[in-house]
Structure formats: structure tokens, C-alpha cells
Motif scaffolding. Structure first.
Motif, PDB file in Angstrom:
ATOM      1  N   ASP A  41       0.868  -1.174   0.000  1.00  0.00           N
ATOM      2  CA  ASP A  41       0.000   0.000   0.000  1.00  0.00           C
ATOM      3  C   ASP A  41       0.908   1.228   0.000  1.00  0.00           C
ATOM      4  N   PRO A  42       1.489   1.580  -1.152  1.00  0.00           N
ATOM      5  CA  PRO A  42       2.575   2.566  -1.193  1.00  0.00           C
ATOM      6  C   PRO A  42       2.087   4.010  -1.033  1.00  0.00           C
ATOM      7  N   VAL A  43       1.465   4.290   0.102  1.00  0.00           N
ATOM      8  CA  VAL A  43       0.921   5.642   0.310  1.00  0.00           C
ATOM      9  C   VAL A  43       2.036   6.679   0.439  1.00  0.00           C
ATOM     10  N   ASP A  44       3.162   6.294   1.060  1.00  0.00           N
ATOM     11  CA  ASP A  44       4.266   7.254   1.178  1.00  0.00           C
ATOM     12  C   ASP A  44       4.901   7.516  -0.186  1.00  0.00           C
ATOM     13  N   LEU A  45       4.998   6.470  -1.002  1.00  0.00           N
ATOM     14  CA  LEU A  45       5.510   6.673  -2.355  1.00  0.00           C
ATOM     15  C   LEU A  45       4.558   7.553  -3.154  1.00  0.00           C
ATOM     16  N   MET A  46       3.259   7.435  -2.882  1.00  0.00           N
ATOM     17  CA  MET A  46       2.289   8.302  -3.541  1.00  0.00           C
ATOM     18  C   MET A  46       2.540   9.770  -3.174  1.00  0.00           C
ATOM     19  N   VAL A  47       2.893  10.010  -1.905  1.00  0.00           N
ATOM     20  CA  VAL A  47       3.205  11.379  -1.474  1.00  0.00           C
ATOM     21  C   VAL A  47       4.428  11.896  -2.222  1.00  0.00           C
ATOM     22  N   TYR A  48       5.480  11.068  -2.327  1.00  0.00           N
ATOM     23  CA  TYR A  48       6.679  11.479  -3.070  1.00  0.00           C
ATOM     24  C   TYR A  48       6.338  11.791  -4.521  1.00  0.00           C
ATOM     25  N   ARG A  49       5.599  10.889  -5.142  1.00  0.00           N
ATOM     26  CA  ARG A  49       5.284  11.059  -6.562  1.00  0.00           C
ATOM     27  C   ARG A  49       4.436  12.303  -6.780  1.00  0.00           C
ATOM     28  N   ASP A  50       3.426  12.495  -5.933  1.00  0.00           N
ATOM     29  CA  ASP A  50       2.582  13.674  -6.092  1.00  0.00           C
ATOM     30  C   ASP A  50       3.362  14.957  -5.839  1.00  0.00           C
ATOM     31  N   ALA A  51       4.318  14.916  -4.923  1.00  0.00           N
ATOM     32  CA  ALA A  51       5.176  16.084  -4.713  1.00  0.00           C
ATOM     33  C   ALA A  51       5.980  16.384  -5.970  1.00  0.00           C
ATOM     34  N   GLY A  52       6.449  15.322  -6.639  1.00  0.00           N
ATOM     35  CA  GLY A  52       7.141  15.530  -7.914  1.00  0.00           C
ATOM     36  C   GLY A  52       6.233  16.127  -8.964  1.00  0.00           C
ATOM     37  N   LEU A  53       4.970  15.721  -8.959  1.00  0.00           N
ATOM     38  CA  LEU A  53       4.003  16.310  -9.893  1.00  0.00           C
ATOM     39  C   LEU A  53       3.792  17.789  -9.595  1.00  0.00           C
ATOM     40  N   ILE A  54       3.750  18.125  -8.317  1.00  0.00           N
ATOM     41  CA  ILE A  54       3.587  19.536  -7.951  1.00  0.00           C
ATOM     42  C   ILE A  54       4.772  20.352  -8.451  1.00  0.00           C
ATOM     43  N   VAL A  55       5.961  19.795  -8.304  1.00  0.00           N
ATOM     44  CA  VAL A  55       7.150  20.503  -8.793  1.00  0.00           C
ATOM     45  C   VAL A  55       7.038  20.755 -10.291  1.00  0.00           C
ATOM     46  N   ARG A  56       6.527  19.804 -11.010  1.00  0.00           N
ATOM     47  CA  ARG A  56       6.366  19.961 -12.460  1.00  0.00           C
ATOM     48  C   ARG A  56       5.135  20.780 -12.829  1.00  0.00           C
TER      49      ARG A  56
END
Length: 447
Positions: A41-56
Motif C-alpha cells: 500500500d505505497p501511500v508514502d511513495l504516492m506522497v513522493y510522486r505527487d510532490a514531484g508532480l507539484i514541482v512539475r
């Protein structure tokens, strides 16, 4: 049969055992992962990925947040409150990875975790004098198999965390030959992603590696500079307006937090224990860094590094269960020393390795009394204590031991390391130096 032939046969047997053990562990993991009640249940990885989306500034974040919205973001859909808590540099690094969909990225993260686990075991064994060859390869696989199903490792994989990758980065960096001018850069990068590795900078200072400490500090400063260039508003909010001092990670008293602050909070029945915690944290930090320095000066550099890592876990305000992946260093460390020691000392290393593995093992939580989610089949002893609501403030008896098992074990290990460091400084002991560290300037591990 000559001694050389017997040694080669023994090394081949170790390699065969390592391959068999590691293959069995991986096949068991794949089998369990296919069960409907046991999955990631990679919820923390989801946070990392979404943060990367915000940066972009990618959809769906462009309109509601825009620039400067990294720390205003409430969390992934359906997981409000699971906010981004790391330095902005971490989000910058995840911007390229955010091009991948979540589940393929999660599978890549699992592969990276497995490789990191093996890499840490390989480097650690080399640092305590096991030479390169099939014996070291076999021991690497055996040690990795032994700790694969520990709860911090499984929790890291389950949540999609990056703790094992950061551990590999720090261990690899500090176990490079001292003559390399960029040694310390890995510590600086790791600290730019998560702040806890900053403790390795004073560790480098007390072990008289001033150049490495300076490199780590400069690289850490460069990560801050990069974040100001890419995310000026977010970087200003985090570094200039004190956001890095705020607790955005969750409740301190929760079972998953295994730090001194959590121990004091649960014991006092209140979160208003900052003064008491700060006094204890300063004392533990001084003792831990002092022991690490003594161990390093006596030639046991890897023990010193492990002591510093353990100290960081104890004094950090938040040390989630997955942060304790550093405990996997114990098995290859103790295995390396057990090979070189004799008699009671050897069996003491074996017993301590078994004890640490048992405490941090991912036991089937179906046998504990508290109701659990279907996906949480395997958790650690700390989850044997009730964790709902304010239950940790009402623990008694065995719940106090189980619910604080990691931090209590960490304190016991720190006490043992302090005793070892003190004994090594005594004139009566027989020195047992790491082979690769007996002469200053030689590499800790030859990769």
C-alpha cells in the motif's frame, strides 16, 4: 585435503547456502504478495510522486496550487492529512520519477529496496574484514535473507518508503577510501532528502574527518540552494519560516513512533514533554557520539557508524518503524565479528544477532489481540500494544514493553556499544581491529 582446499569448499558451501536462503525468502515474499489480504500500500511513495508532480506543475495540481503549493497540499485524494513533510529538495528529485504511474514505480521501488539491502550487507561485511570473494557473497545473501522479513524492512517496502536507499547511500559514502575528495557528499544528499542524516556531520567531526564533514555540509547547503532555485516559495516557507521545525508527520505518541520523545510522551501520558525529552536527547546524543568516536579511534569504524545511526534514531523526535531499517546493519556486523572471534565472544555475537532479529521480526499480527486491517498481516512486536485513539497513554504491564520495544532495544544496544567502546579503551584488552582500518587511509570496504 589441504587447508586451502577445505577453505574453498567451505566458501562454496556458504555461497550455496546464501543463494538457497535468499531465493527461498524471495519466493515466499512473492507467494505472500499474491494473497488478497497481504499486499503493498505505497501511500508514502504516492506522497513522493505527487510532490514531484507539484514541482512539475502537472495536472491536477496546476490550477488549485500552482507554484509555492508543496506544503499547502493536504495529501493524496482520500488520504487527507498525509502531507509532504520533507525538505523541498526531495520533491525536486522525485519530479522526473513522477512521469511513471504509481504501481510501476512501486515495483521499481521494491527492486531498489532488495538491491539496497544486499548492498548494505556487502559493504558492512567488507568493513569488518571479510574479503571480497564467494564467502563474502554467500554471507551477504545469508544476512540479507535473515533480515528481509524484519518489520522495518517490510514496512519500508509496504509503504514505498526510501529509507533503505538512503541507508545504502550513507553507508557506501562513509565506507569509501578516505583519500577520495568527495567523501561526505552522500551524507549531504541524504540529509537534503531527510534531515536525520545530518547527525553524521558531527559524527565526522568527532572522528576527526574534518574534510568529509565540510564536504557533507557544503553538499547539504547545495541541496538547499537547488530548492531555492527550483521552488523559491516552498524553500522559503520550509527553511526561512521555520516549517522544518514543525511536526507535520503525525501524533508523537502513536505506536509507530519509536523515539525517545515517544517513549517519554507515552510514559508521561502527555505530549507536553519537550523539556524532559530535550534533556534526555542531548545526553543520549553526547553519549552516542562519544562512543562512536571511541570505536572509530580503536579501528572499528563500522561499529562507530552503526552507533551514530542508532543515536540518530533515538534522539530524532519522529522515528517511525520504517526508519529503523538501520537495524539491519546489526546482522552482517555481528556475523563478521563472529567469524573473527572465538569462544564466548563469538557466541555472544550470534546470540545478540538472533535477539535483534527476533525483536524486529515481522510477526503475524493475527495472533495479537487487537483488530487489524486485512492488509497488515505482518507487523512488529510494537503493534502488540493497542494503538487506537489515546490507548498508548493507558498502557500497562506487557503493553509498555511491547509498545516501546524498538526504542527500548535501541537503548540496550547503545548501552552495549558504550561498554564495548569503554573496554576497547582499557589497557587490558586484546585489540581486535577491523583489518581494513588498522592503518589510517586504507579503505573500509573495497567495492
Amino acid at each position: 585435503m589441504g587447508a586451502s582446499a577445505a577453505r574453498k569448499l567451505a566458501d562454496a558451501a556458504v555461497l550455496a547456502a546464501g543463494i538457497a536462503a535468499f531465493w527461498w525468502v524471495l519466493t515466499q515474499y512473492v507467494r505472500l504478495a499474491q494473497l488478497p489480504a497481504w499486499t503493498i500500500d505505497p501511500v508514502d511513495l504516492m506522497v513522493y510522486r505527487d510532490a514531484g508532480l507539484i514541482v512539475r506543475h502537472a495536472a491536477p495540481f496546476r490550477a488549485p496550487l500552482g507554484p509555492g503549493g508543496l506544503y499547502a497540499w493536504p495529501g493524496p485524494p482520500g488520504l487527507a492529512g498525509l502531507m509532504f513533510t520533507y525538505p523541498p529538495f526531495a520533491a525536486v528529485l522525485f519530479a522526473p520519477l513522477s512521469h511513471l504511474r504509481l504501481m510501476p514505480l512501486a515495483l521499481d521501488a521494491i527492486r531498489a529496496d532488495v538491491l539496497s539491502l544486499c548492498g548494505v550487507s556487502w559493504i558492512t561485511l567488507g568493513a569488518v574484514g571479510v574479503p571480497r570473494g564467494i564467502r563474502r557473497l554467500g554471507l551477504t545473501l545469508l544476512c540479507s535473507a535473515a533480515v528481509f522479513f524484519t518489520e522495518p524492512v517490510q514496512r519500508t517496502i509496504y509503504l514505498g518508503q526510501i529509507d533503505m536507499v538512503l541507508m545504502l547511500l550513507v553507508v557506501w559514502d562513509l565506507c569509501q577510501p578516505a583519500r577520495r575528495p568527495w567523501q561526505g557528499a552522500g551524507v549531504g544528499i541524504a540529509a537534503g532528502i531527510k534531515l536525520v542524516p545530518l547527525l553524521f556531520i558531527p559524527y565526522l567531526l568527532v572522528t576527526r574527518r574534518y574534510r568529509q564533514a565540510a564536504v557533507a555540509a557544503v553538499v547539504f547547503g547545495l541541496t538547499i540552494a537547488v530548492s531555492f532555485v527550483v521552488l523559491p516559495q516552498d524553500a522559503a516557507a520550509y527553511w526561512l519560516h521555520g516549517l522544518f521545525l514543525q511536526n507535520r508527520a503525525g501524533d508523537v505518541y502513536w505506536n509507530g513512533n519509536q523515539s525517545l520523545l515517544a517513549l517519554v510522551s507515552r510514559s508521561a501520558g502527555s505530549q507536553n514533554v519537550q523539556v524532559q525529552w530535550l534533556a534526555m536527547a542531548v545526553m543520549v546524543a553526547l553519549i552516542g557520539l562519544g562512543a562512536a568516536a571511541l570505536l572509530d579511534r580503536e579501528g572499528h569504524r563500522m561499529l562507530g557508524l552503526a552507533t551514530c545511526a542508532l543515536t540518530g534514531l533515538l534522539v530524532s523526535p519522529i522515528s517511525w518503524d520504517h526508519h529503523w531499517v538501520w537495524i539491519v546493519l546489526a546482522v552482517p556486523l555481528l556475523a563478521g565479528y563472529a567469524i573473527r572471534l572465538r569462544g564466548l565472544a563469538r557466541w555472544s555475537c550470534v546470540a545478540l544477532a538472533a535477539f535483534v532479529t527476533a525483536i524486529f521480526w515481522a510477526w503475524p499480527t493475527i495472533y495479537w489481540g487487537e483488530a487489524i486491517r486485512r492488509s497488515d498481516w505482518f507487523l512488529g512486536i510494537i503493534w502488540a500494544a493497542p494503538s487506537s485513539g489515546f490507548w498508548p497513554y493507558r498502557w500497562h504491564g506487557v503493553h509498555l514493553l511491547a509498545g516501546n520495544a524498538y526504542v527500548l532495544t535501541g537503548l540496550v544496544l547503545l548501552a552495549i556499544l558504550v561498554c564495548v567502546a569503554t573496554w576497547l579503551r582499557s589497557p587490558r584488552h586484546t585489540r581486535l581491529k577491523d583489518d581494513s582500518l588498522a592503518t589510517p587511509g586504507l579503505p573500509v570496504a573495497r567495492l
